[in-house]
Design a protein around this motif. Structure first.
Motif, PDB file in Angstrom:
ATOM      1  N   LEU A  38       0.936  -1.094  -0.107  1.00 18.93           N
ATOM      2  CA  LEU A  38      -0.126  -0.039  -0.026  1.00 18.93           C
ATOM      3  C   LEU A  38       0.749   1.230  -0.105  1.00 18.93           C
ATOM      4  CD1 LEU A  38      -2.782  -1.072   2.383  1.00 18.93           C
ATOM      5  CD2 LEU A  38      -2.904  -0.784  -0.255  1.00 18.93           C
ATOM      6  N   THR A  39       2.133   1.295   0.616  1.00 14.68           N
ATOM      7  CA  THR A  39       2.872   2.469   0.601  1.00 14.68           C
ATOM      8  C   THR A  39       3.346   2.657  -0.706  1.00 14.68           C
ATOM      9  OG1 THR A  39       3.611   1.889   3.057  1.00 14.68           O
ATOM     10  CG2 THR A  39       5.136   3.365   1.467  1.00 14.68           C
ATOM     11  N   PHE A  41       2.208   1.498  -3.502  1.00 10.36           N
ATOM     12  CA  PHE A  41       1.063   2.057  -4.257  1.00 10.36           C
ATOM     13  C   PHE A  41       0.407   3.459  -4.281  1.00 10.36           C
ATOM     14  CE2 PHE A  41      -3.636   1.699  -5.318  1.00 10.36           C
ATOM     15  CZ  PHE A  41      -3.616   1.094  -6.606  1.00 10.36           C
ATOM     16  N   THR A  42       0.457   3.908  -2.980  1.00  6.25           N
ATOM     17  CA  THR A  42       0.212   5.284  -2.936  1.00  6.25           C
ATOM     18  C   THR A  42       1.153   6.169  -3.251  1.00  6.25           C
ATOM     19  OG1 THR A  42       0.835   5.324  -0.438  1.00  6.25           O
ATOM     20  CG2 THR A  42      -1.532   4.980  -0.883  1.00  6.25           C
ATOM     21  N   THR A  43       2.406   5.972  -3.042  1.00  8.92           N
ATOM     22  CA  THR A  43       3.503   6.581  -3.609  1.00  8.92           C
ATOM     23  C   THR A  43       3.661   6.636  -5.031  1.00  8.92           C
ATOM     24  OG1 THR A  43       5.006   5.778  -1.841  1.00  8.92           O
ATOM     25  CG2 THR A  43       6.357   6.818  -3.649  1.00  8.92           C
ATOM     26  N   LEU A  45       0.953   6.499  -6.889  1.00 16.03           N
ATOM     27  CA  LEU A  45      -0.375   7.377  -7.473  1.00 16.03           C
ATOM     28  C   LEU A  45       0.146   8.842  -6.890  1.00 16.03           C
ATOM     29  CD1 LEU A  45      -3.387   5.766  -5.455  1.00 16.03           C
ATOM     30  CD2 LEU A  45      -3.028   6.222  -8.099  1.00 16.03           C
ATOM     31  N   LYS A  46       0.800   9.093  -6.163  1.00 13.06           N
ATOM     32  CA  LYS A  46       1.234  10.477  -5.690  1.00 13.06           C
ATOM     33  C   LYS A  46       2.188  11.175  -7.124  1.00 13.06           C
ATOM     34  CE  LYS A  46       0.981  10.313  -1.011  1.00 13.06           C
ATOM     35  NZ  LYS A  46       1.768  10.143   0.614  1.00 13.06           N
TER      36      LYS A  46
END
Length: 125
Positions: A38-39, A41-43, A45-46
Protein backbone atom coordinates in the motif's frame (compact mmCIF):
# COMPACT_ATOMS: atom_id res chain seq x y z
CA UNK A 1 37.15 21.16 22.99
CA UNK A 2 36.86 18.03 20.83
CA UNK A 3 33.76 17.50 18.73
CA UNK A 4 32.63 14.37 16.99
CA UNK A 5 32.49 14.16 13.22
CA UNK A 6 28.76 13.41 13.37
CA UNK A 7 27.93 16.70 15.10
CA UNK A 8 29.61 18.72 12.33
CA UNK A 9 27.43 17.11 9.64
CA UNK A 10 24.21 18.86 8.61
CA UNK A 11 20.98 17.52 10.07
CA UNK A 12 19.82 14.25 8.51
CA UNK A 13 23.22 13.35 7.02
CA UNK A 14 25.14 10.44 8.46
CA UNK A 15 28.57 9.04 7.76
CA UNK A 16 28.73 5.99 5.51
CA UNK A 17 30.00 3.78 8.34
CA UNK A 18 27.07 4.86 10.53
CA UNK A 19 24.66 4.19 7.67
CA UNK A 20 26.07 0.68 7.20
CA UNK A 21 25.73 0.00 10.93
CA UNK A 22 22.10 1.17 10.83
CA UNK A 23 21.35 -1.08 7.85
CA UNK A 24 22.90 -4.11 9.54
CA UNK A 25 20.87 -3.44 12.69
CA UNK A 26 17.56 -3.35 10.77
CA UNK A 27 15.74 -6.65 10.42
CA UNK A 28 15.60 -7.65 6.77
CA UNK A 29 12.18 -8.45 5.39
CA UNK A 30 12.41 -9.93 1.92
CA UNK A 31 8.65 -10.36 1.54
CA UNK A 32 6.34 -7.54 0.57
CA UNK A 33 3.41 -7.40 2.93
CA UNK A 34 0.20 -5.43 2.77
CA UNK A 35 1.73 -2.33 4.40
CA UNK A 36 4.67 -2.21 1.98
CA UNK A 37 2.39 -2.77 -1.01
CA UNK A 38 0.00 0.00 0.00
CA UNK A 39 2.93 2.38 0.67
CA UNK A 40 4.35 1.64 -2.77
CA UNK A 41 0.91 1.90 -4.34
CA UNK A 42 0.12 5.31 -2.82
CA UNK A 43 3.60 6.61 -3.67
CA UNK A 44 3.02 5.53 -7.26
CA UNK A 45 -0.28 7.42 -7.27
CA UNK A 46 1.30 10.57 -5.83
CA UNK A 47 4.22 10.61 -8.26
CA UNK A 48 2.54 9.68 -11.51
CA UNK A 49 2.82 11.94 -14.52
CA UNK A 50 -0.26 14.22 -14.52
CA UNK A 51 -0.16 14.42 -18.32
CA UNK A 52 -0.09 10.63 -18.70
CA UNK A 53 -1.77 9.11 -15.63
CA UNK A 54 -1.94 5.37 -15.16
CA UNK A 55 -5.31 3.98 -16.15
CA UNK A 56 -7.74 3.00 -13.41
CA UNK A 57 -7.88 -0.54 -14.78
CA UNK A 58 -4.16 -0.99 -14.11
CA UNK A 59 -4.57 0.04 -10.47
CA UNK A 60 -7.59 -2.21 -10.01
CA UNK A 61 -5.67 -5.10 -11.59
CA UNK A 62 -2.74 -4.54 -9.21
CA UNK A 63 -5.06 -4.48 -6.20
CA UNK A 64 -6.83 -7.62 -7.41
CA UNK A 65 -3.51 -9.44 -7.90
CA UNK A 66 -2.36 -8.51 -4.41
CA UNK A 67 -5.69 -9.55 -2.89
CA UNK A 68 -5.50 -12.87 -4.72
CA UNK A 69 -1.95 -13.42 -3.50
CA UNK A 70 -2.98 -12.72 0.11
CA UNK A 71 -5.95 -15.09 -0.21
CA UNK A 72 -3.73 -17.81 -1.68
CA UNK A 73 -1.21 -17.40 1.13
CA UNK A 74 -3.97 -17.60 3.75
CA UNK A 75 -5.39 -20.69 2.04
CA UNK A 76 -1.95 -22.34 2.05
CA UNK A 77 -1.65 -21.76 5.79
CA UNK A 78 -5.15 -23.13 6.37
CA UNK A 79 -4.42 -26.23 4.29
CA UNK A 80 -1.18 -26.88 6.17
CA UNK A 81 -3.10 -26.64 9.46
CA UNK A 82 -5.78 -29.01 8.11
CA UNK A 83 -3.21 -31.58 6.97
CA UNK A 84 -1.51 -31.44 10.35
CA UNK A 85 -4.84 -31.87 12.12
CA UNK A 86 -5.83 -34.82 9.92
CA UNK A 87 -2.48 -36.52 10.53
CA UNK A 88 -3.01 -36.17 14.27
CA UNK A 89 -6.57 -37.54 13.98
CA UNK A 90 -5.32 -40.53 11.98
CA UNK A 91 -2.71 -41.26 14.62
CA UNK A 92 -5.30 -41.00 17.39
CA UNK A 93 -7.64 -43.28 15.46
CA UNK A 94 -4.91 -45.87 15.02
CA UNK A 95 -4.02 -45.79 18.72
CA UNK A 96 -7.59 -46.71 19.58
CA UNK A 97 -7.01 -50.07 17.83
CA UNK A 98 -4.14 -51.09 20.10
CA UNK A 99 -5.03 -54.29 21.95
CA UNK A 100 -8.06 -55.04 19.78
CA UNK A 101 -8.66 -57.63 17.11
CA UNK A 102 -9.05 -56.21 13.65
CA UNK A 103 -10.60 -58.27 10.89
CA UNK A 104 -10.41 -57.84 7.16
CA UNK A 105 -12.55 -59.69 4.59
CA UNK A 106 -9.57 -61.61 3.13
CA UNK A 107 -8.67 -63.43 6.35
CA UNK A 108 -7.48 -63.08 9.95
CA UNK A 109 -4.00 -62.02 11.07
CA UNK A 110 -2.76 -62.89 14.55
CA UNK A 111 -0.55 -60.24 16.15
CA UNK A 112 1.48 -61.17 19.21
CA UNK A 113 4.39 -59.58 21.05
CA UNK A 114 6.95 -62.09 19.75
CA UNK A 115 5.99 -62.59 16.08
CA UNK A 116 5.96 -60.33 13.09
CA UNK A 117 2.70 -60.48 11.21
CA UNK A 118 2.58 -59.91 7.48
CA UNK A 119 -0.30 -59.58 5.14
CA UNK A 120 -1.44 -58.33 1.79
CA UNK A 121 -4.55 -56.30 1.19
CA UNK A 122 -5.88 -55.92 -2.33
CA UNK A 123 -7.82 -52.69 -2.48
CA UNK A 124 -9.93 -52.31 -5.61
CA UNK A 125 -10.01 -48.92 -7.27
Amino acid sequence: MATTATSSLPSGIVKYEDYQAQQKAKPTNENMGQTEFLTLFTTQLKNQNPLDPVKNEAFVAQLAQFSQLEATTAMKTSMQNLVSSLANDRLLGATSLIGKTVGVPDGPVMVTDTTVSQGVVNAPT
